[in-house]
Design a protein around this motif. Structure first.
Motif, PDB file in Angstrom:
ATOM      1  N   MET A  51       0.835  -1.201   0.000  1.00  0.00           N
ATOM      2  CA  MET A  51       0.000   0.000   0.000  1.00  0.00           C
ATOM      3  C   MET A  51       0.871   1.253   0.000  1.00  0.00           C
ATOM      4  N   PRO A  52       0.355   2.322  -0.588  1.00  0.00           N
ATOM      5  CA  PRO A  52       1.072   3.604  -0.520  1.00  0.00           C
ATOM      6  C   PRO A  52       0.767   4.305   0.809  1.00  0.00           C
ATOM      7  N   ILE A  53       1.342   5.470   0.988  1.00  0.00           N
ATOM      8  CA  ILE A  53       1.121   6.345   2.140  1.00  0.00           C
ATOM      9  C   ILE A  53       1.790   5.801   3.399  1.00  0.00           C
ATOM     10  N   MET A  54       1.380   4.644   3.876  1.00  0.00           N
ATOM     11  CA  MET A  54       1.975   4.059   5.072  1.00  0.00           C
ATOM     12  C   MET A  54       2.337   2.613   4.757  1.00  0.00           C
ATOM     13  N   VAL A  55       3.583   2.236   4.996  1.00  0.00           N
ATOM     14  CA  VAL A  55       4.042   0.872   4.750  1.00  0.00           C
ATOM     15  C   VAL A  55       3.158  -0.089   5.547  1.00  0.00           C
ATOM     16  N   VAL A  56       2.818  -1.207   4.936  1.00  0.00           N
ATOM     17  CA  VAL A  56       1.854  -2.134   5.524  1.00  0.00           C
ATOM     18  C   VAL A  56       2.286  -2.607   6.912  1.00  0.00           C
ATOM     19  N   LEU A  57       3.562  -2.870   7.130  1.00  0.00           N
ATOM     20  CA  LEU A  57       3.991  -3.326   8.451  1.00  0.00           C
ATOM     21  C   LEU A  57       3.857  -2.218   9.499  1.00  0.00           C
ATOM     22  N   GLU A  58       4.052  -0.980   9.083  1.00  0.00           N
ATOM     23  CA  GLU A  58       3.833   0.139   9.993  1.00  0.00           C
ATOM     24  C   GLU A  58       2.343   0.242  10.341  1.00  0.00           C
ATOM     25  N   ALA A  59       1.487   0.086   9.337  1.00  0.00           N
ATOM     26  CA  ALA A  59       0.043   0.121   9.567  1.00  0.00           C
ATOM     27  C   ALA A  59      -0.378  -1.013  10.504  1.00  0.00           C
ATOM     28  N   LEU A  60       0.142  -2.200  10.264  1.00  0.00           N
ATOM     29  CA  LEU A  60      -0.186  -3.352  11.103  1.00  0.00           C
ATOM     30  C   LEU A  60       0.264  -3.111  12.541  1.00  0.00           C
ATOM     31  N   ASN A  61       1.456  -2.564  12.712  1.00  0.00           N
ATOM     32  CA  ASN A  61       1.968  -2.258  14.042  1.00  0.00           C
ATOM     33  C   ASN A  61       1.051  -1.263  14.760  1.00  0.00           C
ATOM     34  N   ARG A  62       0.631  -0.214  14.051  1.00  0.00           N
ATOM     35  CA  ARG A  62      -0.264   0.785  14.655  1.00  0.00           C
ATOM     36  C   ARG A  62      -1.620   0.180  14.994  1.00  0.00           C
ATOM     37  N   ILE A  63      -2.131  -0.682  14.108  1.00  0.00           N
ATOM     38  CA  ILE A  63      -3.417  -1.337  14.391  1.00  0.00           C
ATOM     39  C   ILE A  63      -3.319  -2.126  15.692  1.00  0.00           C
TER      40      ILE A  63
END
Length: 85
Positions: free
Chosen positions: A59-71
């Motif tokens: 995904m663009p904007i936020m790297v998927v692993l960063e998004a997963l970590n935040r979730i």
């Protein structure tokens, strides 16, 4: 038991629609929303409170692993990672 509420996250509008249609075929599943990127998904999870999130691997904007970590840190939710590659 109620329906499983699903939030679909993918940068492709076509894939969001395809996944939504696929999941809607199961009467036990309710697609409650979609998001375009990792930044958008955090707000949507907090607002919609899904049982499960489908998360595109790329995904663009936020790297998927960063998004997963935040979730997991901000609003722990079951996540199913999807990839078309």
């Amino acid at each position: 038991m109620g329906k499983v509420k699903v939030l679909i996250v993918d940068d492709s509008a076509f894939m969001r629609k395809l996944i939504s249609v696929f999941l809607a075929e199961d009467s036990r599943v309710e697609v409650i929303g979609t998001a375009r990127n990792g930044r958008d998904v955090i707000d949507k999870i907090k607002a919609l409170k899904p049982d499960v999130v489908t998360l595109d691997v790329e995904m663009p904007i936020m790297v998927v692993l960063e998004a997963l970590n935040r979730i997991m840190n901000e609003c722990p939710t079951a996540v199913v990672m999807l990839s078309s590659t």
